[in-house]
Write a protein that holds these residues in place. Structure first.
Motif, PDB file in Angstrom:
ATOM      1  N   PRO A  34       0.811  -1.226   0.000  1.00  0.00           N
ATOM      2  CA  PRO A  34       0.000   0.000   0.000  1.00  0.00           C
ATOM      3  C   PRO A  34       0.842   1.273   0.000  1.00  0.00           C
ATOM      4  CG  PRO A  34      -0.701  -1.534   1.732  1.00  0.00           C
ATOM      5  CD  PRO A  34       0.613  -2.024   1.215  1.00  0.00           C
ATOM      6  N   GLY A  35       0.471   2.200  -0.882  1.00  0.00           N
ATOM      7  CA  GLY A  35       1.050   3.538  -0.839  1.00  0.00           C
ATOM      8  C   GLY A  35       0.264   4.357   0.173  1.00  0.00           C
ATOM      9  N   PHE A  36       0.594   4.162   1.441  1.00  0.00           N
ATOM     10  CA  PHE A  36      -0.230   4.695   2.521  1.00  0.00           C
ATOM     11  C   PHE A  36      -0.035   6.197   2.705  1.00  0.00           C
ATOM     12  CE2 PHE A  36       3.739   3.042   4.207  1.00  0.00           C
ATOM     13  CZ  PHE A  36       4.209   4.073   5.009  1.00  0.00           C
ATOM     14  N   TYR A  37      -1.051   6.832   3.281  1.00  0.00           N
ATOM     15  CA  TYR A  37      -0.984   8.266   3.579  1.00  0.00           C
ATOM     16  C   TYR A  37      -0.013   8.493   4.745  1.00  0.00           C
ATOM     17  CZ  TYR A  37      -5.218   8.431   0.732  1.00  0.00           C
ATOM     18  OH  TYR A  37      -6.127   8.308  -0.290  1.00  0.00           O
ATOM     19  N   GLY A  38       0.787   9.541   4.630  1.00  0.00           N
ATOM     20  CA  GLY A  38       1.742   9.858   5.688  1.00  0.00           C
ATOM     21  C   GLY A  38       3.093   9.181   5.516  1.00  0.00           C
ATOM     22  N   ALA A  39       3.352   8.609   4.332  1.00  0.00           N
ATOM     23  CA  ALA A  39       4.614   7.895   4.122  1.00  0.00           C
ATOM     24  C   ALA A  39       5.825   8.801   4.327  1.00  0.00           C
ATOM     25  CB  ALA A  39       4.644   7.278   2.724  1.00  0.00           C
ATOM     26  N   GLU A  40       5.659  10.106   4.057  1.00  0.00           N
ATOM     27  CA  GLU A  40       6.776  11.034   4.262  1.00  0.00           C
ATOM     28  C   GLU A  40       7.227  11.037   5.725  1.00  0.00           C
ATOM     29  OE1 GLU A  40       3.894  11.741   2.845  1.00  0.00           O
ATOM     30  OE2 GLU A  40       4.445  12.055   0.734  1.00  0.00           O
ATOM     31  N   GLY A  41       6.261  10.819   6.626  1.00  0.00           N
ATOM     32  CA  GLY A  41       6.600  10.793   8.049  1.00  0.00           C
ATOM     33  C   GLY A  41       7.478   9.621   8.429  1.00  0.00           C
ATOM     34  N   THR A  42       7.378   8.510   7.678  1.00  0.00           N
ATOM     35  CA  THR A  42       8.234   7.371   7.999  1.00  0.00           C
ATOM     36  C   THR A  42       9.697   7.695   7.709  1.00  0.00           C
ATOM     37  OG1 THR A  42       7.991   6.307   5.813  1.00  0.00           O
ATOM     38  CG2 THR A  42       6.379   5.734   7.514  1.00  0.00           C
ATOM     39  N   ALA A  43       9.931   8.488   6.668  1.00  0.00           N
ATOM     40  CA  ALA A  43      11.306   8.888   6.356  1.00  0.00           C
ATOM     41  C   ALA A  43      11.888   9.743   7.477  1.00  0.00           C
ATOM     42  CB  ALA A  43      11.342   9.642   5.028  1.00  0.00           C
ATOM     43  N   GLU A  44      11.049  10.616   8.034  1.00  0.00           N
ATOM     44  CA  GLU A  44      11.522  11.463   9.134  1.00  0.00           C
ATOM     45  C   GLU A  44      11.816  10.630  10.378  1.00  0.00           C
ATOM     46  OE1 GLU A  44      12.312  14.733   8.937  1.00  0.00           O
ATOM     47  OE2 GLU A  44      11.960  14.305   6.811  1.00  0.00           O
ATOM     48  N   GLN A  45      10.935   9.692  10.686  1.00  0.00           N
ATOM     49  CA  GLN A  45      11.157   8.831  11.850  1.00  0.00           C
ATOM     50  C   GLN A  45      12.422   7.988  11.674  1.00  0.00           C
ATOM     51  OE1 GLN A  45       9.555   8.759  14.702  1.00  0.00           O
ATOM     52  NE2 GLN A  45       7.814  10.052  14.212  1.00  0.00           N
ATOM     53  N   LEU A  46      12.590   7.426  10.500  1.00  0.00           N
ATOM     54  CA  LEU A  46      13.750   6.582  10.239  1.00  0.00           C
ATOM     55  C   LEU A  46      15.042   7.383  10.329  1.00  0.00           C
ATOM     56  CD1 LEU A  46      14.792   3.818   9.446  1.00  0.00           C
ATOM     57  CD2 LEU A  46      14.238   4.338   7.060  1.00  0.00           C
ATOM     58  N   ALA A  47      15.002   8.615   9.860  1.00  0.00           N
ATOM     59  CA  ALA A  47      16.205   9.454   9.878  1.00  0.00           C
ATOM     60  C   ALA A  47      16.684   9.762  11.294  1.00  0.00           C
ATOM     61  CB  ALA A  47      15.941  10.753   9.120  1.00  0.00           C
ATOM     62  N   GLY A  48      15.818   9.560  12.281  1.00  0.00           N
ATOM     63  CA  GLY A  48      16.217   9.802  13.665  1.00  0.00           C
ATOM     64  C   GLY A  48      16.970   8.657  14.312  1.00  0.00           C
ATOM     65  N   LEU A  49      17.018   7.503  13.658  1.00  0.00           N
ATOM     66  CA  LEU A  49      17.721   6.350  14.231  1.00  0.00           C
ATOM     67  C   LEU A  49      19.224   6.496  14.091  1.00  0.00           C
ATOM     68  CD1 LEU A  49      15.692   3.240  12.949  1.00  0.00           C
ATOM     69  CD2 LEU A  49      15.793   4.100  15.281  1.00  0.00           C
ATOM     70  N   ASP A  50      19.950   6.115  15.139  1.00  0.00           N
ATOM     71  CA  ASP A  50      21.408   6.131  15.056  1.00  0.00           C
ATOM     72  C   ASP A  50      21.907   5.241  13.925  1.00  0.00           C
ATOM     73  OD1 ASP A  50      21.646   7.874  17.179  1.00  0.00           O
ATOM     74  OD2 ASP A  50      21.969   6.287  18.674  1.00  0.00           O
ATOM     75  N   GLU A  51      21.249   4.092  13.746  1.00  0.00           N
ATOM     76  CA  GLU A  51      21.678   3.163  12.686  1.00  0.00           C
ATOM     77  C   GLU A  51      21.538   3.801  11.306  1.00  0.00           C
ATOM     78  OE1 GLU A  51      19.867   0.322  15.850  1.00  0.00           O
ATOM     79  OE2 GLU A  51      19.611   2.397  15.178  1.00  0.00           O
ATOM     80  N   TRP A  52      20.531   4.636  11.146  1.00  0.00           N
ATOM     81  CA  TRP A  52      20.365   5.334   9.874  1.00  0.00           C
ATOM     82  C   TRP A  52      21.457   6.373   9.683  1.00  0.00           C
ATOM     83  CZ3 TRP A  52      17.393   4.901   5.548  1.00  0.00           C
ATOM     84  CH2 TRP A  52      17.348   6.009   4.691  1.00  0.00           C
ATOM     85  N   ARG A  53      21.737   7.125  10.726  1.00  0.00           N
ATOM     86  CA  ARG A  53      22.755   8.173  10.609  1.00  0.00           C
ATOM     87  C   ARG A  53      24.122   7.582  10.276  1.00  0.00           C
ATOM     88  NH1 ARG A  53      19.538  11.054  14.697  1.00  0.00           N
ATOM     89  NH2 ARG A  53      20.531   9.891  16.381  1.00  0.00           N
ATOM     90  N   ARG A  54      24.397   6.387  10.824  1.00  0.00           N
ATOM     91  CA  ARG A  54      25.697   5.753  10.563  1.00  0.00           C
ATOM     92  C   ARG A  54      25.757   5.071   9.203  1.00  0.00           C
ATOM     93  NH1 ARG A  54      25.132   3.947  16.099  1.00  0.00           N
ATOM     94  NH2 ARG A  54      24.404   1.926  15.336  1.00  0.00           N
ATOM     95  N   ALA A  55      24.624   4.797   8.613  1.00  0.00           N
ATOM     96  CA  ALA A  55      24.578   4.002   7.376  1.00  0.00           C
ATOM     97  C   ALA A  55      25.118   4.780   6.188  1.00  0.00           C
ATOM     98  CB  ALA A  55      23.139   3.574   7.094  1.00  0.00           C
ATOM     99  N   SER A  56      25.812   4.066   5.323  1.00  0.00           N
ATOM    100  CA  SER A  56      26.261   4.662   4.067  1.00  0.00           C
ATOM    101  C   SER A  56      25.574   4.027   2.863  1.00  0.00           C
ATOM    102  CB  SER A  56      27.782   4.531   3.922  1.00  0.00           C
ATOM    103  OG  SER A  56      28.170   3.178   3.962  1.00  0.00           O
ATOM    104  N   THR A  57      24.992   2.822   3.066  1.00  0.00           N
ATOM    105  CA  THR A  57      24.387   2.093   1.955  1.00  0.00           C
ATOM    106  C   THR A  57      23.029   1.534   2.380  1.00  0.00           C
ATOM    107  OG1 THR A  57      26.582   1.471   1.179  1.00  0.00           O
ATOM    108  CG2 THR A  57      24.735   0.263   0.269  1.00  0.00           C
ATOM    109  N   VAL A  58      22.017   1.809   1.567  1.00  0.00           N
ATOM    110  CA  VAL A  58      20.641   1.391   1.856  1.00  0.00           C
ATOM    111  C   VAL A  58      20.118   0.582   0.666  1.00  0.00           C
ATOM    112  CG1 VAL A  58      18.270   2.215   2.232  1.00  0.00           C
ATOM    113  CG2 VAL A  58      20.212   3.423   3.293  1.00  0.00           C
ATOM    114  N   LYS A  59      19.448  -0.521   0.945  1.00  0.00           N
ATOM    115  CA  LYS A  59      18.752  -1.280  -0.099  1.00  0.00           C
ATOM    116  C   LYS A  59      17.262  -1.091   0.110  1.00  0.00           C
ATOM    117  CE  LYS A  59      16.435  -5.010  -1.660  1.00  0.00           C
ATOM    118  NZ  LYS A  59      15.082  -5.419  -1.248  1.00  0.00           N
ATOM    119  N   ALA A  60      16.528  -0.798  -0.964  1.00  0.00           N
ATOM    120  CA  ALA A  60      15.094  -0.534  -0.835  1.00  0.00           C
ATOM    121  C   ALA A  60      14.321  -1.185  -1.966  1.00  0.00           C
ATOM    122  CB  ALA A  60      14.819   0.967  -0.820  1.00  0.00           C
ATOM    123  N   ASN A  61      13.057  -1.508  -1.682  1.00  0.00           N
ATOM    124  CA  ASN A  61      12.136  -1.950  -2.717  1.00  0.00           C
ATOM    125  C   ASN A  61      11.745  -0.764  -3.595  1.00  0.00           C
ATOM    126  OD1 ASN A  61      11.197  -3.766  -0.080  1.00  0.00           O
ATOM    127  ND2 ASN A  61      11.352  -4.902  -1.980  1.00  0.00           N
TER     128      ASN A  61
END
Length: 238
Positions: A34-61
């Motif tokens: 589902p292309g759910f409403y509010g998906a932009e907010g998930t990017a903001e939440q994810l960006a707050g994780l330490d693991e995200w800040r340390r990451a240099s490479t991301v795999k995505a669907n």
């Protein structure tokens, strides 16, 4: 269809209906990631994780629901490996390099833009992955997830595990609407993987029960599925 397949499909159908009826996604989301409403907010939440800040490479669907996360990754200077739709290539991943995109991140991260500007790579040409972003129809708080039933996420992760690119250090996240987070048990079999974090527009939910396959489970693949995916046909055990 096995009993487990039937149980998974029942969960999918219930979650699609409650998501649409609850106003969490458009009516045409049934049968899809589902292309759910509010998906932009998930990017903001994810960006707050330490693991995200340390990451240099991301795999995505390549799903629409994960577009904001792909865009955020590029804006944060991370290399993005994006699966070629249906893995329809011997080189089943696009490489989006923020240093050399050729399009704005918002366009490059779309399926159409990636097909225009990204290089296609096989696993032998890829680097270790820090974060896997997976499309999901339903997830529970233990980390079990269900996709739309085509099995591509499972195959992509299994292939990357076999290649040593998804390791114990890699985290797997599921960006979803809150209505996709369920309390029920989700049946799992050998090739299923779980997620380390559920990310909704409002919160990040750590999941305790990490589960990952050791690689491709050939016994779960039909000859038709193998023949339809070039990278599997090439690797099929003799």
């Amino acid at each position: 269809m096995t009993n487990i397949d039937q149980a998974k499909q029942a969960v999918r159908e219930r979650v699609w209906r409650q998501l649409i009826d609850g106003g969490g996604a458009p009516a045409d989301s049934y049968g899809k990631i589902p292309g759910f409403y509010g998906a932009e907010g998930t990017a903001e939440q994810l960006a707050g994780l330490d693991e995200w800040r340390r990451a240099s490479t991301v795999k995505a669907n390549p799903d629409w629901a994960q577009l904001p996360v792909r865009v955020r990754a590029l804006k944060d200077g991370k290399r993005v490996y994006m699966a070629v739709p249906r893995m329809a290539s011997l080189e089943p991943f696009y490489l989006l390099d923020p240093k050399n995109l050729g399009l704005p991140p918002e366009e490059a991260a779309e399926k159409k833009g990636a097909a225009q500007v990204a290089r296609r790579l096989g696993v032998e040409s890829m680097e270790a992955i820090d974060v896997v972003v997976c499309g999901s129809v339903a997830v529970n708080r233990s980390g079990a997830r269900i996709g739309k039933g085509a099995g591509y996420s499972d195959l992509e992760v299994a292939l990357l595990i076999e290649a040593g690119l998804v390791t114990e250090k890699t985290i797997i996240v599921a960006p979803v609407h809150q209505l996709q987070v369920i309390e029920d048990d989700i049946p799992e079999i050998e090739h299923d993987f779980s997620v380390d974090y559920i990310v909704t527009p409002d919160e990040v939910i750590p999941c305790p029960n990490r589960r990952r396959p050791r690689g491709l489970v050939w016994g779960d693949l039909t000859p038709e599925k193998i023949a339809a995916i070039p990278v599997l046909a090439q690797r099929r055990p003799s």
